[in-house]
Enzyme design. Structure first.
Site, PDB file in Angstrom:
ATOM      1  N   ASP A   1      -7.889  -5.870  -0.003  1.00 35.17           N
ATOM      2  CA  ASP A   1      -8.602  -6.546  -1.409  1.00 35.17           C
ATOM      3  C   ASP A   1      -8.023  -7.507  -0.928  1.00 35.17           C
ATOM      4  O   ASP A   1      -8.953  -8.602  -1.635  1.00 35.17           O
ATOM      5  CB  ASP A   1      -8.117  -6.122  -2.449  1.00 35.17           C
ATOM      6  CG  ASP A   1      -8.957  -5.209  -3.042  1.00 35.17           C
ATOM      7  OD1 ASP A   1      -9.417  -4.330  -2.349  1.00 35.17           O
ATOM      8  OD2 ASP A   1      -7.825  -3.284  -3.643  1.00 35.17           O
TER       9      ASP A   1
ATOM     10  N   HIS B   1       0.775  -1.179  -0.155  1.00 35.43           N
ATOM     11  CA  HIS B   1       0.397   0.213  -0.086  1.00 35.43           C
ATOM     12  C   HIS B   1       1.193   1.371  -0.027  1.00 35.43           C
ATOM     13  O   HIS B   1       1.888   0.862   0.419  1.00 35.43           O
ATOM     14  CB  HIS B   1      -0.726  -0.273   1.382  1.00 35.43           C
ATOM     15  CG  HIS B   1      -2.527   0.826   1.076  1.00 35.43           C
ATOM     16  ND1 HIS B   1      -1.778   2.416   1.798  1.00 35.43           N
ATOM     17  CD2 HIS B   1      -3.482   0.656   0.467  1.00 35.43           C
ATOM     18  CE1 HIS B   1      -3.443   3.015   0.950  1.00 35.43           C
ATOM     19  NE2 HIS B   1      -4.130   1.991   1.097  1.00 35.43           N
TER      20      HIS B   1
END
Ligand SMILES: CC(=O)SCCNC(=O)CCNC(=O)[C@H](O)C(C)(C)COP(=O)(O)OP(=O)(O)OC[C@H]1O[C@@H](n2cnc3c(N)ncnc32)[C@H](O)[C@@H]1OP(=O)(O)O
Ligand SMILES: O=C([O-])CC(=O)C(=O)O
Length: 434
Positions: A369, A312
């Site tokens: 996700d 991320h």
């Protein structure tokens, strides 16, 4: 969470080219200070270079705060864990759009208004007929959301706060209707119109799954899980899709066009499309004994394979949403009596990556996700609809940011510069002399 940055130097001096420039430093309520470089070009002729905006704040916003080192996510100041535990998606949408939690009357009015705007225009149904039978639902969603601007001319005067508000409500209300229609069209089922005696999530599930011959039994476990996933996906400050909504919005484009652009940005596998890619990756890995080979591939710089659902830009410790979803995955699969072998593969993959130096050194952790697809699968949502699910939740954030931008006195058209690397000035040569 750090708020120690509220005090510090009011300005910094930067040597740029052959000049020194004094630049103001801005201190946010929470988080790191920001050097305001807006006057740099005028005073020195220099620009900043920041591909991917890794070091750039593009706007001021009061909606969402992330502390990536501590794994903190706040919507309007409320921790995501508390909202996930105690709130509902529609209440969170109200919070994001309006800045405060609603009281009972405010919520009832909001819910009533959203419910009132769930229908899609009769003519919009024809759009779906025009798509190729194997069209991806994200393509259909982006196109039909953009087309809303052709139907709702009563919300295109962006100077009118009531029109702006109504457009935002329409987007929130119609997104599940268009999403379910895209799905039903893709499997050749007739489109279902929204049943407005149901709440937001159950209405969506009904539009997705109802078959005339078998009345759909609403399952509270499924509805609760989906509501929670919508909350967790609702906003994430200046992520790629929200920044796209703001970039398009900065030109004065209407909210339907702006949000449609956000949908297309979300679709990419580096962003929201990762949830679909994760499930495909887990299915490809297949069994826990193949996990080590997948980790080795992900580390190999000559192989383009990445661990989808890992890493991320902002979270360098853990993604708090991934933590909630991981716990929820076990609970939901247990409650639904599902034993999915892909969950074992996912857990083994997470374990293997988290003790591998490559991932540790680069601070790569599972993101939102990573586990969401396993739950969507358990809820019988087809893989191609995963990113559409993300889009439904994220609509709350997109419209909140668009609304905020419209009244931001510092809003300017988004227009970055570049470092030109092409040919220097040269003279045109006629074709027969080349
Ligand atoms: C809702 C969301 O959008 S959450 C993100 C969803 N996307 C994914 O899950 C896709 C997989 N992850 C990624 O591609 C990236 O981690 C992103 C796009 C999320 C973040 O990208 P960036 O912040 O630009 O990080 P960047 O790509 O520079 O990665 C830093 C380093 O980690 C490596 N890396 C990052 N993610 C991964 C991964 N998933 N697998 C293997 N290596 C990775 C990069 O190769 C790079 O290594 P290097 O320093 O040796 O060159
Ligand atoms: O913030 C980001 O870059 C991506 C993300 O996690 C999100 O949009 O939810």
């Amino acid at each position: 969470m750090s708020d120690s940055t509220k005090s510090g130097p009011a300005e910094v001096t930067l040597a740029a080219g052959d000049k020194n420039v004094v630049l103001p430093v801005q201190y946010p309520t929470l988080g790191a200070p920001c050097i305001d470089v807006a006057r740099l070009p005028k005073e020195t002729g220099c620009f900043t270079y920041d591909p991917g905006f890794t070091a750039t704040a593009s706007c001021k916003s009061a909606i969402t705060y992330i502390d990536g080192d501590q794994g903190v996510l706040l919507y309007r100041g409320y921790p995501i864990e508390q909202l996930a535990e105690q709130s509902s998606f529609l209440e969170v949408a109200y919070l994001l759009m309006n800045g405060e939690l609603p009281d009972r009357n405010e919520f009832a009015k909001f819910e009533h208004e959203v419910t009132h705007h769930t229908m899609m225009h009769e003519r919009l149904k024809n759009f779906f007929q025009g798509f190729q039978y194997d069209a991806h639902p994200m393509a259909m969603l982006a196109a039909t959301v953009a087309s809303l601007s052709a139907f709702y001319h009563d919300t295109l005067d962006l100077e009118d706060p009531e029109q702006r508000r109504l457009a935002a409500i329409r987007l929130l209300a119609k997104m599940p209707t268009l999403a379910a229609a895209a799905y039903r069209y893709s499997i050749g089922w007739p489109i279902r119109f929204p049943r407005n005696n149901l709440d937001y999530v159950n209405r969506f599930l009904h539009m997705m799954f109802e078959v005339p011959s078998e009345p759909l039994e609403m399952n509270p476990v499924v509805a609760k899980a989906l509501d929670l996933l919508f909350i967790l996906h609702a906003d994430h400050e200046q992520n790629a899709s929200t920044s796209t909504v703001r970039l398009v919005g900065s030109t004065g484009a209407n909210p339907y066009a702006s949000v449609a652009a956000g949908i297309t940005a979300l679709w990419g596998p580096a962003h929201g499309g990762a949830n679909e890619a994760v499930l495909k990756m887990l299915a490809e890995i297949g069994t826990p004994d193949k996990v080590d080979a997948a980790v080795a591939r992900a580390k190999d710089k000559n192989d383009s394979f990445r661990l989808m659902g890992f890493g991320h830009r902002v979270y360098k410790n853990f993604d708090p949403r991934a933590k909630i979803i991981r716990e929820m995955t076990h609970k939901v699969l247990g409650e639904l009596g599902i034993d999915d072998p892909l969950l074992e593969v996912a857990m083994k993959l997470e374990e293997a990556a988290l003790k591998d130096d490559y991932f540790v050194q680069r601070k790569l952790y599972p993101n939102v996700d990573f586990y969401s697809g396993i739950i969507y699968k358990a809820l019988k949502i087809p893989t191609e609809m995963f990113t559409v699910m993300f889009a439904i939740g994220r609509t709350a954030g997109w419209v909140a940011h668009w609304l905020e931008q419209q009244v931001d006195p510092e809003n300017k058209i988004g227009r970055p510069r570049q470092i030109y690397t092409g040919a220097a000035t040269r003279d045109y040569v006629a074709i027969d002399r080349r």
